[in-house]
Enzyme design. Structure first.
Site: not given
Length: 311
Positions: A9-10, A94, A153, A177, A227
């Site tokens: 849902a993000g 997180n 990128r 990363h 992303m």
């Protein structure tokens, strides 16, 4: 083939789900999970897109129903960066989210290929590995930190700088990363040469590109759409490998027996078991060798943070 997206849902999750709905092979199943109650509705919304990909959404505290029978699990759940934060500021929130989700993956679909998007990836992948070790199901060939955003990128910025067709630009990005741990191997890009100044400025821009987006969005989010595209590219590569397609190579942050650190991003050959082979990243320039060696303390510290969190 069943693909589960956790954190669907993000901003990243919705973009990723949209791309997977339109690009997964016909006959695939796409399973969306998020704690947010909107998630089944996201699946209903996407279900109206006319592709032969079956989709179902699940909300609530327990991702288990979404994970049953999953071949690939992509995890984007967590909080996003805000201006003034770096990826490590996200750790406190997180880390726990990733630990809890991986515990469910270990119990429900322990042989799935797992791609971690949730930042700080340098640390969250180490957390995932430790949780799976505790559960007795760890297979280093099935766990990936998705660093594809650094690759796309690099491809984009190189093509812009040198007026190339971006489809022709191939570049390995090694290390980790975040910040200085992101190292694009510009010396290996075929058919193009860079001045020392170009190498320095391009490397810095690639390393700081996430911050560029966070600042440009002025508090309204981080890099969710690019992303989503990067995670889709990597997820589709995992699927293609599982289906037996040959020569599927992507860079990823893996436990690949690197001489540099326990986890290290480099090219891997993907197949039916996840990683079929960790590939050498090739010759590097003096600038790149120095950048690689000077990042290692940072990278090892990030990894230790994850290991210690679980222990």
């Amino acid at each position: 083939m069943k693909v589960a997206v956790l954190g669907a849902a993000g901003g990243i999750g919705q973009a990723l789900a949209l791309l997977l709905k339109t690009q997964l092979p016909a006959g695939s199943h796409l399973s969306l999970y998020d704690i947010a109650p909107v998630t089944p509705g996201v699946a209903v919304d996407l279900s109206h897109i006319p592709t032969a990909v079956e989709i179902k959404g699940f909300a609530g505290e327990d991702p288990t129903p979404a994970l049953v029978g999953a071949d690939v699990v992509l995890i984007s759940a967590g909080v996003a960066r805000k201006p003034g934060m770096d990826r490590s500021d996200l750790f406190n929130i997180n880390a726990g989210i990733v630990r809890n989700l991986i515990e469910k993956v270990a119990a429900t679909c322990p042989t799935a290929l797992v791609g971690i998007i949730t930042n700080p990836v340098n640390t969250t992948v180490a957390i995932a590995a430790e949780v799976m070790k505790k559960a007795g199901v760890y297979d280093k060939n099935r766990l990936f930190g998705i660093t594809t955003l650094d690759v796309i990128r690099s491809e984009t910025f190189i093509a812009e700088l040198k007026s190339l067709n971006v489809a022709d630009v191939k570049v390995n990005v090694i290390g980790g990363h975040s910040g200085v741990t992101i190292l694009p191997l510009l010396s290996q890009v075929e058919g193009v040469t860079f001045t020392d100044e170009e190498v320095a400025s391009l490397t810095t821009r690639i390393q700081n590109a996430g911050t560029e987006v966070v600042e440009a969005k002025a508090g309204g989010g981080s890099a969710t759409l690019s992303m989503g595209q990067a995670a889709c590219r990597f997820g589709l590569s995992l699927v293609r490998g599982l289906q037996g397609e040959a020569n599927i190579v992507e860079c990823a942050y893996v436990d690949g027996g690197s001489e540099h650190a326990e986890f290290f991003a480099q090219p891997v050959l993907l197949g039916k078991n996840g990683i079929e082979k960790v590939l050498p990243y090739g010759e590097v320039s003096a600038f790149e060798a120095n950048a690689r060696d000077s990042m290692l303390d940072t990278l090892k510290g990030d990894i230790k943070l994850g290991v210690d969190f679980v222990k």
